[in-house]
Enzyme design. Structure first.
Site, mmCIF file in Angstrom:
data_model
loop_
_atom_site.group_PDB
_atom_site.id
_atom_site.type_symbol
_atom_site.label_atom_id
_atom_site.label_comp_id
_atom_site.label_asym_id
_atom_site.label_seq_id
_atom_site.Cartn_x
_atom_site.Cartn_y
_atom_site.Cartn_z
ATOM 1 C CG ASN A 16 -8.220 -40.305 1.902
ATOM 2 O OD1 ASN A 16 -8.463 -39.235 1.354
ATOM 3 N ND2 ASN A 16 -8.748 -40.652 3.074
ATOM 4 N NE ARG A 67 8.980 -46.369 16.208
ATOM 5 C CZ ARG A 67 8.517 -45.317 16.861
ATOM 6 N NH1 ARG A 67 7.244 -45.243 17.155
ATOM 7 N NH2 ARG A 67 9.317 -44.353 17.238
ATOM 8 C CG MET A 92 -4.848 -46.840 11.260
ATOM 9 S SD MET A 92 -5.319 -45.108 11.460
ATOM 10 C CE MET A 92 -6.010 -45.167 13.110
ATOM 11 C CG HIS A 111 -5.448 -35.353 11.120
ATOM 12 N ND1 HIS A 111 -5.260 -36.503 11.870
ATOM 13 C CD2 HIS A 111 -6.143 -34.495 11.912
ATOM 14 C CE1 HIS A 111 -5.799 -36.331 13.065
ATOM 15 N NE2 HIS A 111 -6.346 -35.130 13.122
ATOM 16 C CG ASP A 147 -2.037 -35.927 13.464
ATOM 17 O OD1 ASP A 147 -1.679 -36.535 12.447
ATOM 18 O OD2 ASP A 147 -2.784 -36.433 14.314
HETATM 19 C C1 GRF Z 1 -9.305 -41.096 6.773
HETATM 20 O O1 GRF Z 1 -10.348 -40.512 7.502
HETATM 21 C C2 GRF Z 1 -8.056 -40.299 6.956
HETATM 22 O O2 GRF Z 1 -8.293 -38.942 7.116
HETATM 23 C C3 GRF Z 1 -7.477 -40.857 8.215
HETATM 24 O O3 GRF Z 1 -7.772 -42.226 8.176
HETATM 25 C C4 GRF Z 1 -8.913 -42.448 7.356
HETATM 26 C C5 GRF Z 1 -8.483 -43.406 6.296
HETATM 27 O O4 GRF Z 1 -9.542 -43.786 5.472
HETATM 28 N N1 GRF Z 1 -6.066 -40.566 8.303
HETATM 29 P P1 GRF Z 1 -9.245 -44.514 4.106
HETATM 30 O O5 GRF Z 1 -8.487 -45.794 4.435
HETATM 31 O O6 GRF Z 1 -8.466 -43.594 3.243
HETATM 32 O O7 GRF Z 1 -10.604 -44.823 3.526
#
Ligand code: GRF
Length: 192
Positions: A16, A67, A92, A111, A147
């Site tokens: 992304n 954190r 993450m 998401h 989310d």
């Molecule tokens: C994607 O599926 C996004 O929707 C989710 O984590 C994944 C990340 O993939 N939040 P990338 O690192 O962008 O390839």
């Protein structure tokens, strides 16, 4: 046109992120990617970003006593890049309320589900297990609830009878790469 400065937060492969970087190369795109920050030093996306001449940094939360200190350091980094908008792209880590509130209305996430359905992890597996006929992805504002922020754009895909997690994820990912740049464009243009 003065372009909005964007930082992308990643943890992994960064597909992304790559879609955002490519879109932002268009001269008339209203935002520029000024930095990519990862909480994993080994995230493959960091090298990709660097290969485009974009500033990168990695900060491991485990190296910080709390954190809050980790997130304050991220803020310093983002401020040093003079960031206007933060895009989470496979980042993450759940972010704390202070950090989220600081970027209220200026931080978005992609998401892999049709929110508000299937918040959280393993969305493709859960969608298949539930026998859904439709799935998709959502770009939404980041708020303290996981989310839960308002959606900016969504895309739908069919769930096919012989789908596996991988085939379904791949179909959704194509749409992620399409709507994330479009949502960023709308936010940068102040259309949100
Ligand atoms: C994607 O599926 C996004 O929707 C989710 O984590 C994944 C990340 O993939 N939040 P990338 O690192 O962008 O390839």
């Amino acid at each position: 046109m003065s372009k909005k400065k964007v930082a992308i937060l990643i943890s992994g492969r960064g597909s992304n992120m790559s879609a955002l970087i490519e879109a932002a190369k268009a001269p008339d795109f209203p935002a520029e990617i000024v930095g990519v920050l990862s909480n994993k030093a080994a995230a493959p996306g960091l090298e990709i970003a660097a290969s485009h001449g974009i500033a990168t940094a990695s900060l491991a939360q485990s190296k910080f006593p709390s954190r809050e200190m980790f997130e304050d350091t991220m803020t310093l980094m983002l401020e040093s890049w003079e960031v206007d908008i933060v895009c989470l792209a496979g980042f993450m880590r759940v972010l704390g309320e202070d950090f989220v509130n600081r970027w209220e209305g200026r931080m978005i996430n992609i998401h892999p589900s049709l929110l508000p359905a299937y918040k959280g992890l393993d969305t493709h597996a859960r969608v298949l297990a539930a026998g859904e006929k439709e799935h998709g992805c959502t770009v939404h504002f980041v708020t303290p609830g996981l989310d839960e922020g308002d959606a900016i754009l969504q895309a739908r895909v069919p769930v096919l009878p012989d789908d596996t997690e991988d085939t379904l994820a791949a179909r959704v990912l194509v749409e992620e790469h399409r709507i994330y740049p479009e949502a960023l464009k709308q936010l940068a243009l102040g259309k949100m």
